[in-house]
Design a protein around this motif. Structure first.
Motif, PDB file in Angstrom:
ATOM      1  N   LEU A 295       0.793  -1.110   0.106  1.00 23.88           N
ATOM      2  CA  LEU A 295      -0.246   0.476  -0.022  1.00 23.88           C
ATOM      3  C   LEU A 295       0.996   1.338  -0.374  1.00 23.88           C
ATOM      4  O   LEU A 295       0.449   2.347  -0.549  1.00 23.88           O
ATOM      5  N   LEU A 296       2.155   1.541   0.752  1.00 27.31           N
ATOM      6  CA  LEU A 296       3.022   2.467   0.811  1.00 27.31           C
ATOM      7  C   LEU A 296       3.217   2.143  -0.460  1.00 27.31           C
ATOM      8  O   LEU A 296       3.372   4.113  -1.156  1.00 27.31           O
ATOM      9  N   ARG A 297       3.642   1.584  -1.132  1.00 30.08           N
ATOM     10  CA  ARG A 297       4.689   1.850  -2.894  1.00 30.08           C
ATOM     11  C   ARG A 297       2.977   2.335  -3.488  1.00 30.08           C
ATOM     12  O   ARG A 297       3.229   2.628  -4.555  1.00 30.08           O
ATOM     13  N   ASP A 298       1.976   1.227  -3.975  1.00 23.68           N
ATOM     14  CA  ASP A 298       1.430   1.486  -4.946  1.00 23.68           C
ATOM     15  C   ASP A 298       0.191   2.690  -4.520  1.00 23.68           C
ATOM     16  O   ASP A 298      -1.154   3.001  -5.497  1.00 23.68           O
ATOM     17  N   THR A 299       0.028   3.287  -3.277  1.00 29.51           N
ATOM     18  CA  THR A 299      -1.129   3.808  -3.411  1.00 29.51           C
ATOM     19  C   THR A 299      -0.404   5.170  -2.166  1.00 29.51           C
ATOM     20  O   THR A 299       0.425   5.579  -1.872  1.00 29.51           O
ATOM     21  N   PRO A 300      -1.404   6.589  -2.545  1.00 27.67           N
ATOM     22  CA  PRO A 300      -1.380   7.484  -1.482  1.00 27.67           C
ATOM     23  C   PRO A 300      -1.731   7.540  -0.323  1.00 27.67           C
ATOM     24  O   PRO A 300      -1.594   8.592   0.793  1.00 27.67           O
TER      25      PRO A 300
ATOM     26  N   ARG B 247       8.555   4.333   1.730  1.00 30.49           N
ATOM     27  CA  ARG B 247       7.498   5.177   0.800  1.00 30.49           C
ATOM     28  C   ARG B 247       8.528   5.972  -0.262  1.00 30.49           C
ATOM     29  O   ARG B 247       8.337   5.376  -1.785  1.00 30.49           O
ATOM     30  N   ALA B 248       9.316   7.075   0.480  1.00 32.70           N
ATOM     31  CA  ALA B 248      10.364   7.513   0.029  1.00 32.70           C
ATOM     32  C   ALA B 248      11.452   6.542  -1.264  1.00 32.70           C
ATOM     33  O   ALA B 248      11.418   7.315  -2.339  1.00 32.70           O
ATOM     34  N   LYS B 249      11.823   5.433  -0.168  1.00 31.93           N
ATOM     35  CA  LYS B 249      12.951   5.028  -1.437  1.00 31.93           C
ATOM     36  C   LYS B 249      12.197   4.097  -2.274  1.00 31.93           C
ATOM     37  O   LYS B 249      13.316   4.054  -3.763  1.00 31.93           O
ATOM     38  N   VAL B 250      10.419   3.710  -2.328  1.00 34.06           N
ATOM     39  CA  VAL B 250      10.628   2.896  -3.796  1.00 34.06           C
ATOM     40  C   VAL B 250      10.044   4.050  -4.321  1.00 34.06           C
ATOM     41  O   VAL B 250      10.106   3.969  -5.487  1.00 34.06           O
ATOM     42  N   ALA B 251       9.793   4.923  -4.004  1.00 39.36           N
ATOM     43  CA  ALA B 251       8.889   6.393  -5.044  1.00 39.36           C
ATOM     44  C   ALA B 251      10.297   6.767  -5.977  1.00 39.36           C
ATOM     45  O   ALA B 251      10.187   6.716  -6.916  1.00 39.36           O
ATOM     46  N   ASP B 252      11.804   6.976  -5.566  1.00 43.06           N
ATOM     47  CA  ASP B 252      13.226   6.704  -6.116  1.00 43.06           C
ATOM     48  C   ASP B 252      13.507   5.891  -7.425  1.00 43.06           C
ATOM     49  O   ASP B 252      13.134   6.121  -8.069  1.00 43.06           O
ATOM     50  N   ARG B 253      12.525   4.728  -6.980  1.00 44.39           N
ATOM     51  CA  ARG B 253      13.210   3.717  -7.594  1.00 44.39           C
ATOM     52  C   ARG B 253      11.934   3.224  -8.936  1.00 44.39           C
ATOM     53  O   ARG B 253      12.199   2.823  -9.962  1.00 44.39           O
TER      54      ARG B 253
END
Length: 309
Positions: free
Chosen positions: A259-264, A298-304
């Protein structure tokens, strides 16, 4: 939800990609290791698969192969030697990958191949124990669902009717499910085919995956599975490798990460969805499991995340 669906959904990223290969004559092409799962289906003719570090596999019409860990491999018209493998043409530079038709007078081979993007950092153990190569030979009367999906895929590729793009993506997702299901039904080794074949453990897992946010206890879960608490604890821990509540905590963290990766969604909303009473409680459990806070994760997966296009 069921365990197989959840195990796939938790790691799947984006949409699958596919290529249709039509080639004849002598050929040998290399596909490098990939962060995800690869697949191929022989639609016409035959070929050989030479996985990195594995034995060559002869493939005939209707055969399907899943490479669930993105193993690098070579596909060729014949069982080529080591030098030919080293000199195989990279797929990105291979003319045969453009889908042009093979010359009918020379026989030829037609292959549907592609990739599923996966987040391999937190694979469900069911996915993790899949072998490097899952070969599903075509046999009359076997794997009826898989054969039907392959036939439907061929039809969509041939006809290009209205809605074909949506149908093709859905069928590729269905193909992944059917390949994993076929492996599970025929596996002679591995833990998870046995786990899901056990009525008590499978009932408990089905309950946990259907409603992971529920206030589960060992007593409540045992009642759901129709056995005593000691029986559930013994069978679950023996087969799954961890006690029921430990598995539930781990699975809730995987869901939270998804959910952290795929949703806001806010951390409070995610905490509610995975069964934690407050963002603080979720953060504490998340950091204990993954070694980082939800915000940093969440910040890390957003950067990737890959850029658009």
């Amino acid at each position: 939800m069921d365990v197989v669906s959840d195990a796939i959904s938790a790691v799947r990223l984006g949409q699958p990609s596919s290529n249709r290969i039509r080639v004849s004559g002598a050929w040998c092409v290399r596909l490098d290791p990939y962060a995800g799962a690869g697949f191929l289906v022989v639609m016409r003719g035959g070929c050989w698969l030479l996985p990195d570090g594995g034995a060559p596999v002869s493939l005939a019409v209707g055969d399907a192969v899943l490479l669930p860990h993105g193993t690098g491999h070579v596909i060729a018209d014949s069982p080529v030697d080591a030098e030919a493998v080293r000199n195989a043409v990279p797929f990105a530079r291979w003319p045969g990958g453009n889908g042009e038709r093979a010359r009918p007078d020379r026989g030829g081979t037609e292959i549907l191949c592609g990739k599923y993007r996966l987040d391999c950092s937190r694979l469900h153990p069911l996915m993790a124990e899949l072998p490097e190569v899952v070969h599903l030979p075509s046999r009359i009367g076997s794997r009826v669902e898989l054969r039907a999906a392959i036939d439907l895929l061929a039809g969509e590729l041939d006809e290009r009717r209205p809605g074909a793009c949506t149908a093709l993506l859905s069928l590729l997702d269905l193909l992944l499910v059917y390949m994993i299901r076929s492996w599970m039904s025929e596996a002679t080794s591995g833990v998870w085919p046995g786990v899901l074949g056990d009525p008590v453990t499978s009932a408990a897992l089905r309950a946990l995956h259907s409603d992971p946010a529920a206030p589960w206890t060992n007593d409540r879960l045992a009642a759901e599975a129709g056995v005593s608490r000691p029986t559930l604890a013994r069978r679950f821990a023996t087969l799954v490798g961890r006690p029921p509540m430990a598995y539930l905590t781990w699975w809730r963290m995987v869901l939270a990460a998804t959910l952290l990766r795929d949703t806001p969604d806010t951390l409070a909303a995610i905490a509610d969805r995975v069964g934690y009473g407050s963002p603080y409680a979720l953060s504490h459990a998340f950091e204990r499991e993954f070694g980082t806070t939800p915000g940093r994760y969440r910040a890390k997966v957003a950067d990737r995340a890959p850029s658009a296009g």
